[in-house]
Design an enzyme around this catalytic site. Structure first.
Site, PDB file in Angstrom:
ATOM      1  N   ALA A  75       0.849  -1.192   0.000  1.00 44.91           N
ATOM      2  CA  ALA A  75       0.000   0.000   0.000  1.00 44.91           C
ATOM      3  C   ALA A  75       0.885   1.242   0.000  1.00 44.91           C
ATOM      4  O   ALA A  75       2.067   1.177   0.350  1.00 44.91           O
ATOM      5  CB  ALA A  75      -0.907   0.002   1.223  1.00 44.91           C
TER       6      ALA A  75
ATOM      7  N   GLY B 197      -0.640  -5.136   0.748  1.00 44.75           N
ATOM      8  CA  GLY B 197      -1.863  -5.055  -0.038  1.00 44.75           C
ATOM      9  C   GLY B 197      -1.768  -5.743  -1.379  1.00 44.75           C
ATOM     10  O   GLY B 197      -2.773  -6.186  -1.939  1.00 44.75           O
TER      11      GLY B 197
ATOM     12  N   GLU C   4      -2.449  -9.299  -0.662  1.00 47.57           N
ATOM     13  CA  GLU C   4      -3.871  -9.384  -0.317  1.00 47.57           C
ATOM     14  C   GLU C   4      -4.748  -9.328  -1.564  1.00 47.57           C
ATOM     15  O   GLU C   4      -5.761 -10.022  -1.652  1.00 47.57           O
ATOM     16  CB  GLU C   4      -4.228  -8.276   0.672  1.00 47.57           C
ATOM     17  CG  GLU C   4      -3.646  -8.540   2.061  1.00 47.57           C
ATOM     18  CD  GLU C   4      -3.782  -7.371   3.017  1.00 47.57           C
ATOM     19  OE1 GLU C   4      -4.298  -7.575   4.129  1.00 47.57           O
ATOM     20  OE2 GLU C   4      -3.374  -6.240   2.644  1.00 47.57           O
TER      21      GLU C   4
ATOM     22  N   GLU D 297       3.419  -5.998   7.319  1.00 45.53           N
ATOM     23  CA  GLU D 297       2.778  -4.908   8.064  1.00 45.53           C
ATOM     24  C   GLU D 297       3.253  -4.752   9.502  1.00 45.53           C
ATOM     25  O   GLU D 297       3.366  -3.631  10.003  1.00 45.53           O
ATOM     26  CB  GLU D 297       1.246  -5.084   8.035  1.00 45.53           C
ATOM     27  CG  GLU D 297       0.585  -4.739   6.718  1.00 45.53           C
ATOM     28  CD  GLU D 297       0.560  -5.884   5.729  1.00 45.53           C
ATOM     29  OE1 GLU D 297      -0.140  -5.780   4.715  1.00 45.53           O
ATOM     30  OE2 GLU D 297       1.256  -6.910   5.965  1.00 45.53           O
TER      31      GLU D 297
END
Length: 260
Positions: free
Chosen positions: A66, A112, A115, A135
């Site tokens: 991200a 992300g 994900e 993360e």
């Protein structure tokens, strides 16, 4: 469709979405998530699109995570809203799409990015791919479904290790774990995915969409997957694709499915 952060094209029933932020290693910001939502929604609504492939531009990254600069100063409430909105717009949306989605993972798929790949219906990786959920090294946890989908795919123990160490695994390890279905060369990745897409396209779009829904039901709280399968199986008998498929089989000819 004209977008700032992604590229889209349709050829012979295949919709291709390429995340195109090479200077940021294709990192996901809010604008890119919104554009991806719009592209997936448009392809899913287009009856000529039978399969969707999502990949990243360049040779370095699928999506390297991200865009941290967007949320580094968020409050608790803002962080919660960020995760909820992202899951609704993109990650849950992709998982429940009625059109099959293949993630062509070229290079880094982190945070992300991993994900998003896990939200796709299955994954193919290039041999230079590296995957992880880093993360916790930033003092936060995966917020776009990573803590849920990773254990479903690789098992609780491996998922816990990957999340807690914030480490990366290579493509062959990902295949061994069951995180990706195939590992191919970087240069052959898209063609390999297109070949699988071609095999999918020979089958009933209506039956495939019902199969996706039935499989996903097994992972929904409070939903009996077997009952969902029975319902979808029964519904299949009322479709034109079922009549076409069974008639073609009995008459020993190739079916011409319409997705109805």
């Amino acid at each position: 469709m004209a977008f700032e952060n992604i590229l889209t094209e349709v050829n012979d029933g295949l919709g291709l979405i390429t995340i195109n932020r090479p200077s940021k290693l294709n990192a996901l910001n809010k604008a890119t998530i919104q554009e991806l939502h719009e592209a997936f929604k448009a392809f899913d609504s287009d009856s000529t699109v039978k399969v969707i492939i999502v990949t990243g531009s360049g040779e370095k990254a699928f999506v390297a995570g991200a865009d941290i600069s967007e949320f580094a100063n968020f409050s608790e409430e803002e962080g919660g809203k960020l995760a909820a909105k992202g899951q609704e717009l993109l990650f849950d949306f992709v998982q429940n799409l009625s059109t099959p989605v293949i993630a062509a993972v070229n290079g880094f798929a982190l945070g992300g990015g991993l994900e998003l790949a896990m939200a796709a219906h299955f994954r193919v990786a290039s041999d230079n791919a590296r995957m992880g959920l880093p993360e916790v090294s930033l003092g936060v946890i995966p917020g776009y479904g990573g803590t849920q989908r990773l254990p479903q795919l690789v098992g609780k123990g491996r998922a816990m290790e990957m999340i807690m160490t914030a480490g990366m695994i290579n493509a062959e390890e990902a295949k061994t774990y069951g995180l990706v279905n195939h590992v191919v060369s970087q240069t052959g990745l898209l063609e390999f995915c297109k070949d699988i897409a071609g095999k999918i396209m020979k089958n009933s779009p209506m039956a495939i969409s019902k199969a996706i829904k039935a499989v996903n039901a097994n992972y929904e709280d409070g939903v009996n997957g077997y009952e969902a399968e029975i319902k979808a199986f029964g519904e299949s008998f009322g479709t034109e694709d079922f009549k076409e498929g069974t008639t073609a089989f009995l008459e020993k000819k190739k079916p011409q499915f319409t997705g109805k």
